[in-house]
Design an enzyme around this catalytic site. Structure first.
Site, PDB file in Angstrom:
ATOM      1  N   GLU A  98       0.824  -1.204   0.000  1.00  0.00           N
ATOM      2  CA  GLU A  98       0.000   0.000   0.000  1.00  0.00           C
ATOM      3  C   GLU A  98       0.867   1.268   0.000  1.00  0.00           C
ATOM      4  OE1 GLU A  98      -3.116   0.426  -0.536  1.00  0.00           O
ATOM      5  OE2 GLU A  98      -3.507  -1.710  -0.655  1.00  0.00           O
ATOM      6  N   TYR A 181      -7.209   6.323   3.986  1.00  0.00           N
ATOM      7  CA  TYR A 181      -7.204   5.332   2.915  1.00  0.00           C
ATOM      8  C   TYR A 181      -6.377   4.106   3.295  1.00  0.00           C
ATOM      9  CZ  TYR A 181      -5.782   2.569  -0.938  1.00  0.00           C
ATOM     10  OH  TYR A 181      -5.508   1.467  -1.698  1.00  0.00           O
ATOM     11  N   ASP A 199      -9.589   4.758  -3.468  1.00  0.00           N
ATOM     12  CA  ASP A 199      -8.444   5.319  -4.179  1.00  0.00           C
ATOM     13  C   ASP A 199      -8.967   5.931  -5.477  1.00  0.00           C
ATOM     14  OD1 ASP A 199      -8.830   3.230  -6.006  1.00  0.00           O
ATOM     15  OD2 ASP A 199      -6.671   2.858  -6.225  1.00  0.00           O
TER      16      ASP A 199
END
Length: 353
Positions: A98, A181, A199
């Site tokens: 990520e 996020y 995203d």
């Protein structure tokens, strides 16, 4: 500190990369101002009906359940085989991916990810090394402050959580360098929890399919978050797969340019396509330049420092860029960001503490 969130491709949550000790509660809809549009948050017709149980989200053109099945079935057939999607990647592997995939294409991430996990298979392994080694191993992925943030997160995981990436969304948010996020992505993709993961790819899919517009706003809005929650399946496992599937759909089919509606499993329900695919009429899309910018100069300076395991003289750094004012500004910025450590007598090195 808020992490940089940008388009990329998630892990597969259908088989969670790690098992959570206890599932996190489902995200409850946030309070909202009635009469706002599903994507932009702009005022809508006060008489418009709303999604039941999700205040502030106008009734969707297609019931969410009618989108889930086709997208999940498409994902089962077309999901790419990526290392952070394998169960053995674990929560740490998902977290590393990520960080690396923020504003960086998958093809560039893959070799660095493999090298990183081979060298630092657990957070404690990275935490035991100097932060400068993380910057060195980051290579040319760009935005190298992500390396420092990932190192800081590894230190915090080691000190606070016994070296295991926490499964609790709130504990993830409390880690250095983790924003909303990334916390939602790790909780969903690593632990199979029910969170709205937004995203750029997901935002674009939702804007087109549910909002009827070509592109989402430049910055994520509260209306988009409400819409994402409204589209989440109630079942936790299905919700985690939906998060990954909608992201993959945006990465492979519903792309920013040259979208392939013929391959899209929900083209028949897509509000944007059904309305004739109207052109974007919002603020201009932001583009990014690189050549000649301070970012390019910073990259060249860091490349010299990464290649040397000894302090580097100012004279060696001066050779990477002809314009002295811009070069000095870029070097000062690297020092201010903690990416470079100045020493006596005009020498510099990657940070050791």
């Amino acid at each position: 500190m808020t992490s940089i969130d940008a388009p990329h491709t998630s892990a597969v949550p259908g088989t969670p990369a790690a098992s959570a000790p206890s599932p996190a509660p489902a995200v409850s809809p946030a309070s909202a101002v009635p009469g706002t549009s599903a994507v932009s948050g702009a005022s809508a017709d006060p008489g418009t009906s709303e999604v039941p149980g999700v205040p502030g989200v106008p009734e969707l053109p297609t019931p969410p359940a009618e989108l889930h099945g086709p997208v999940l079935a498409w994902f089962d057939r077309h999901a790419r085989d990526l290392p952070w999607r394998h169960p053995e990647a674990g929560a740490w592997g998902v977290m590393v991916s990520e960080f690396m995939l923020q504003q960086t294409p998958v093809v560039r991430v893959l070799p660095v990810y493999e090298q990183w996990l081979a060298r630092w298979p657990r957070p404690a392994d990275l935490a035991a090394d100097a932060p400068g080694e993380a910057v060195r191993a980051w290579g040319r992925l760009g935005y190298p402050r992500r390396a420092l943030r990932l190192h800081a997160a590894a230190v915090a995981i080691t000190e606070r959580h016994g070296g295991d990436v926490p499964s609790d969304h709130g504990q993830l948010l409390a880690l250095p360098g983790i924003g909303e996020y990334t916390a939602a992505a790790v909780a969903s993709f690593a632990y199979g929890q029910r969170h709205a993961v937004l995203d750029t790819n997901v935002r674009r899919v939702f804007a087109r399919a549910a909002g009827g517009v070509q592109y989402p706003p430049n910055a994520t809005t509260a209306a988009e978050r409400r819409l994402a929650r409204a589209l989440l399946p109630e079942d936790e496992t299905k919700a985690a797969r939906w998060a990954a599937a909608s992201m993959e759909l945006g990465a492979l089919v519903c792309t920013a340019k040259n979208e392939d509606c013929g391959r899209c499993p929900i083209s028949g329900q897509c509000a944007w396509r059904l309305s004739g695919k109207p052109a974007h009429d919002g603020p201009p899309r932001r583009g990014q330049t690189y050549a000649g910018t301070d970012r390019q100069v910073r990259g060249r300076l860091l490349a010299v420092l990464r290649e040397s395991h000894e302090p580097v003289a100012q004279a060696a750094l001066d050779t990477v860029w002809d314009e002295p004012v811009q070069r000095a500004r870029a070097l000062d910025g690297l020092v201010a960001d903690g990416l470079v450590e100045p020493l006596e007598d005009g020498f510099y090195r990657l940070p050791v503490a």
